[in-house]
Design an enzyme around this catalytic site. Structure first.
Site, PDB file in Angstrom:
ATOM      1  N   HIS A 192     -13.847   3.026   8.031  1.00 22.46           N
ATOM      2  CA  HIS A 192     -13.084   1.853   7.564  1.00 22.46           C
ATOM      3  C   HIS A 192     -13.550   1.414   6.167  1.00 22.46           C
ATOM      4  O   HIS A 192     -13.794   0.233   5.914  1.00 22.46           O
ATOM      5  CB  HIS A 192     -13.203   0.691   8.566  1.00 22.46           C
ATOM      6  CG  HIS A 192     -11.977  -0.176   8.598  1.00 22.46           C
ATOM      7  ND1 HIS A 192     -11.412  -0.640   9.758  1.00 22.46           N
ATOM      8  CD2 HIS A 192     -11.202  -0.681   7.598  1.00 22.46           C
ATOM      9  CE1 HIS A 192     -10.355  -1.391   9.479  1.00 22.46           C
ATOM     10  NE2 HIS A 192     -10.208  -1.420   8.169  1.00 22.46           N
ATOM     11  N   ILE A 221       0.843  -1.207   0.000  1.00 20.80           N
ATOM     12  CA  ILE A 221       0.000   0.000   0.000  1.00 20.80           C
ATOM     13  C   ILE A 221       0.878   1.258   0.000  1.00 20.80           C
ATOM     14  O   ILE A 221       0.667   2.182  -0.789  1.00 20.80           O
ATOM     15  CB  ILE A 221      -0.958  -0.008   1.222  1.00 20.80           C
ATOM     16  CG1 ILE A 221      -1.907  -1.209   1.116  1.00 20.80           C
ATOM     17  CG2 ILE A 221      -1.736   1.308   1.317  1.00 20.80           C
ATOM     18  CD1 ILE A 221      -2.707  -1.493   2.371  1.00 20.80           C
ATOM     19  N   SER A 245      -4.802   2.536   8.396  1.00 20.85           N
ATOM     20  CA  SER A 245      -4.260   1.203   8.674  1.00 20.85           C
ATOM     21  C   SER A 245      -4.976   0.525   9.832  1.00 20.85           C
ATOM     22  O   SER A 245      -5.820  -0.336   9.619  1.00 20.85           O
ATOM     23  CB  SER A 245      -2.770   1.308   8.920  1.00 20.85           C
ATOM     24  OG  SER A 245      -2.141   1.743   7.737  1.00 20.85           O
ATOM     25  N   ARG A 246      -4.632   0.904  11.057  1.00 19.62           N
ATOM     26  CA  ARG A 246      -5.289   0.341  12.234  1.00 19.62           C
ATOM     27  C   ARG A 246      -5.475   1.450  13.254  1.00 19.62           C
ATOM     28  O   ARG A 246      -4.543   2.247  13.495  1.00 19.62           O
ATOM     29  CB  ARG A 246      -4.453  -0.793  12.847  1.00 19.62           C
ATOM     30  CG  ARG A 246      -4.618  -2.124  12.129  1.00 19.62           C
ATOM     31  CD  ARG A 246      -6.034  -2.684  12.296  1.00 19.62           C
ATOM     32  NE  ARG A 246      -6.256  -3.949  11.626  1.00 19.62           N
ATOM     33  CZ  ARG A 246      -6.801  -4.081  10.405  1.00 19.62           C
ATOM     34  NH1 ARG A 246      -7.166  -3.036   9.709  1.00 19.62           N
ATOM     35  NH2 ARG A 246      -7.004  -5.286   9.896  1.00 19.62           N
ATOM     36  N   VAL A 299       1.480   0.676   8.549  1.00 18.51           N
ATOM     37  CA  VAL A 299       2.140  -0.420   9.272  1.00 18.51           C
ATOM     38  C   VAL A 299       1.079  -1.231  10.014  1.00 18.51           C
ATOM     39  O   VAL A 299      -0.014  -0.731  10.273  1.00 18.51           O
ATOM     40  CB  VAL A 299       3.193   0.127  10.275  1.00 18.51           C
ATOM     41  CG1 VAL A 299       4.376   0.734   9.548  1.00 18.51           C
ATOM     42  CG2 VAL A 299       2.578   1.145  11.230  1.00 18.51           C
ATOM     43  N   GLU A 311     -13.303   1.316  17.136  1.00 15.86           N
ATOM     44  CA  GLU A 311     -14.308   1.275  16.059  1.00 15.86           C
ATOM     45  C   GLU A 311     -15.188   0.027  16.052  1.00 15.86           C
ATOM     46  O   GLU A 311     -16.295   0.046  15.502  1.00 15.86           O
ATOM     47  CB  GLU A 311     -13.623   1.404  14.696  1.00 15.86           C
ATOM     48  CG  GLU A 311     -12.824   0.155  14.293  1.00 15.86           C
ATOM     49  CD  GLU A 311     -12.139   0.304  12.948  1.00 15.86           C
ATOM     50  OE1 GLU A 311     -11.322   1.224  12.791  1.00 15.86           O
ATOM     51  OE2 GLU A 311     -12.413  -0.526  12.055  1.00 15.86           O
ATOM     52  N   ASP A 325      -9.409   6.679   8.625  1.00 11.41           N
ATOM     53  CA  ASP A 325     -10.339   5.646   8.152  1.00 11.41           C
ATOM     54  C   ASP A 325     -10.527   4.575   9.218  1.00 11.41           C
ATOM     55  O   ASP A 325     -11.298   3.642   9.024  1.00 11.41           O
ATOM     56  CB  ASP A 325      -9.808   5.025   6.851  1.00 11.41           C
ATOM     57  CG  ASP A 325     -10.813   4.059   6.235  1.00 11.41           C
ATOM     58  OD1 ASP A 325     -11.977   4.475   6.044  1.00 11.41           O
ATOM     59  OD2 ASP A 325     -10.458   2.893   5.985  1.00 11.41           O
ATOM     60  N   ASN A 376       4.068  -0.964  17.418  1.00 13.13           N
ATOM     61  CA  ASN A 376       3.487   0.175  16.685  1.00 13.13           C
ATOM     62  C   ASN A 376       2.295   0.809  17.389  1.00 13.13           C
ATOM     63  O   ASN A 376       1.831   1.871  16.969  1.00 13.13           O
ATOM     64  CB  ASN A 376       3.024  -0.280  15.289  1.00 13.13           C
ATOM     65  CG  ASN A 376       4.182  -0.712  14.413  1.00 13.13           C
ATOM     66  OD1 ASN A 376       5.325  -0.336  14.690  1.00 13.13           O
ATOM     67  ND2 ASN A 376       3.902  -1.494  13.392  1.00 13.13           N
TER      68      ASN A 376
HETATM   69  C1  COI Z   1      -8.282  -5.662   6.480  1.00 10.88           C
HETATM   70  O1  COI Z   1      -8.224  -6.216   5.385  1.00 10.88           O
HETATM   71  O2  COI Z   1      -7.743  -6.156   7.478  1.00 10.88           O
HETATM   72  C2  COI Z   1      -9.014  -4.411   6.608  1.00 10.88           C
HETATM   73  O3  COI Z   1      -8.692  -3.604   7.424  1.00 10.88           O
HETATM   74  C3  COI Z   1     -10.222  -4.218   5.776  1.00 10.88           C
HETATM   75  C4  COI Z   1     -11.381  -4.877   6.436  1.00 10.88           C
HETATM   76  C5  COI Z   1     -12.297  -3.873   7.061  1.00 10.88           C
HETATM   77  C6  COI Z   1     -12.125  -5.741   5.481  1.00 10.88           C
END
Ligand code: COI
Length: 332
Positions: free
Chosen positions: A296, A156, A234-235, A206, A264, A259, A212
Site C-alpha cells: 500500500h 487517478i 485501489s482497495r 474504483v 492487509e 498494492d 464492487n
Molecule cells: C487512501 O487515501 O485512502 C489510501 O488508500 C492511501 C492510504 C494508505 C493513506
C-alpha cells in the site's frame, strides 16, 4: 483553536511543522497513536481531530470521540470504507477526507507495476540474484502492443490513461459515471464484459462500495483474455484473492500487480523480519514470480504526503469555524 492530530508519522512532520508555522492561531497536539476508544480521550477539550488509519473507525471509537466532545474529524486520506457511517451520522460527527492528494502518485505506481510485469522483472531479479544472466525464456511484452482496460475514470484513472497513451498503448475504459472528454474520444466500452474480453491488462480504480467488492472473481476472470495482467492499487477487497490465485495457477492470469490486499490491515506497514509471517495466502502471493506486491505504498510520495497533511488540517479548521469544507464526506 485546538486540533489533535493522530498517528502522525516522522515523514509527515516537515509538512506539519510548516503548516503549524503558517497557522500560529492553531494549537496542534501531535499524537503517534492510532485513534481508538482509549486514545480518543486525548482529544478532550480540542475542537477537532485529524486522523489517518486503516483500522476501523467503529461505533465504539466514534462514540469515544463524541464523549470527548469532538464533532469535527478530518481524514488525511481518501478512503472512507473503514468508517461506521451510521454511527457517525447518529453522533452528529462532521467528516472530511482528502479526495485528491496526488493522482499521479497512484497512477504512476500502477504504470510501474504494469511495466515491471510486462518485462518479467520479478523472474529476472530472481535469476540475476543467482547470477543466471541468460535472456530466455522470460521474453517481454511491449506496452504499445497492449490494450489496457481501466475500470474507473476518476482523477487517478485519467492520469493513468495519459501515462499509458504516452507509451502508445490502446486504452479502453469502463465507468458508470462517464467523463465527457473520454466519452468524446470514444474510450468507453459498453460493459465490463466488453472490457474483460478485450483487455490485455486490467487496472482497477474504483472505490470499495458493495457493488464492487470481489469484482475480480472466478466468473469475471473466466471472461478475461488468457494471459491477462491484473493491477489493483485501489482497495484489496475488489479482488477475490483465492480466485486470483486460481487464475494465476491455471495460467489464465499471467501476472498481478497488487498494492492492496483484502486482509492487509495489521500486516502492511509492519516489519515481519524475524517474526512468523501471519498470512499464508499473502505469503503465496509474495513468493510468486508472476506477482508483484507492494505494501500500500502507491500513495507514498513526498508530494502526496505534504498534500494530505495540508488539505486535511485546512479542512478541519473550516469544520471548526462552521465553514463549508473543501472535501466534505457524505454520511448517507
Ligand atoms: C487512501 O487515501 O485512502 C489510501 O488508500 C492511501 C492510504 C494508505 C493513506
Amino acid at each position: 483553536m485546538k486540533i489533535v492530530s493522530y498517528s502522525i508519522r516522522e515523514d509527515e512532520m516537515p509538512a506539519l511543522n510548516a503548516w503549524k508555522q503558517e497557522h500560529p492561531e492553531v494549537d496542534v497536539q501531535i499524537e503517534q497513536d492510532l485513534l481508538t476508544p482509549q486514545t480518543a480521550k486525548k482529544a478532550q477539550g480540542a475542537d477537532g481531530v485529524v486522523v489517518y488509519q486503516q483500522a476501523p473507525y467503529d461505533r465504539a471509537t466514534l462514540q469515544a470521540l463524541h464523549d470527548a466532545g469532538i464533532k469535527n474529524m478530518s481524514l488525511r486520506n481518501v478512503g472512507t470504507d473503514n468508517i461506521d457511517m451510521e454511527a457517525a451520522k447518529e453522533l452528529g460527527l462532521k467528516i472530511t477526507n482528502v479526495r485528491v492528494y496526488s493522482p499521479n502518485a497512484i497512477a504512476e505506481h500502477a504504470a510501474w507495476l504494469m511495466g515491471r510485469l510486462l518485462r518479467r522483472e520479478p523472474e529476472y531479479t530472481d535469476k540475476i540474484q543467482k547470477r543466471d544472466l541468460r535472456w530466455a525464456p522470460e521474453i517481454g511484452r511491449e506496452m504499445r502492443m497492449q490494450t489496457v482496460g481501466i475500470i474507473g475514470t476518476g482523477h487517478i484513472g485519467r492520469v493513468l490513461i495519459d501515462i499509458l497513451k504516452g507509451f502508445g498503448a490502446k486504452v479502453i475504459c469502463y465507468d458508470i459515471f462517464q467523463n465527457p472528454e473520454l466519452k468524446a474520444e470514444g474510450l468507453y466500452v459498453d460493459s465490463l464484459d466488453d472490457l474483460y474480453s478485450q483487455a490485455d491488462i486490467i487496472s482497477l480504480h474504483v472505490p470499495s462500495v458493495k457493488e464492487n467488492i470481489h469484482m475480480v472473481n472466478d466468473t469475471s476472470i473466466a471472461k478475461m483474455k488468457k494471459g491477462v495482467i491484473i493491477i489493483n492499487v485501489s482497495r484489496g477487497d475488489l479482488v477475490d484473492t483465492d480466485a486470483l490465485i486460481r487464475g494465476l495457477d491455471s495460467g489464465k492470469v499471467a501476472g498481478a500487480g497488487l498494492d492492496v490486499y483484502e486482509d492487509e490491515v495489521g500486516i502492511f506497514n509492519e516489519d515481519w523480519n524475524g517474526r512468523p509471517f501471519p498470512d499464508e495466502r499473502l505469503n503465496n502471493l509474495l513468493e510468486r514470480k508472476d506477482v508483484i506486491v507492494t505494501p500500500h505504498t502507491a500513495f507514498y510520495t513526498e508530494t502526496a504526503v505534504e498534500n494530505m497533511v495540508n488539505i486535511s488540517h485546512n479542512d478541519n479548521i473550516k469544520l471548526i469555524n462552521g465553514q463549508e469544507p473543501d472535501n466534505p464526506v457524505s454520511l448517507d
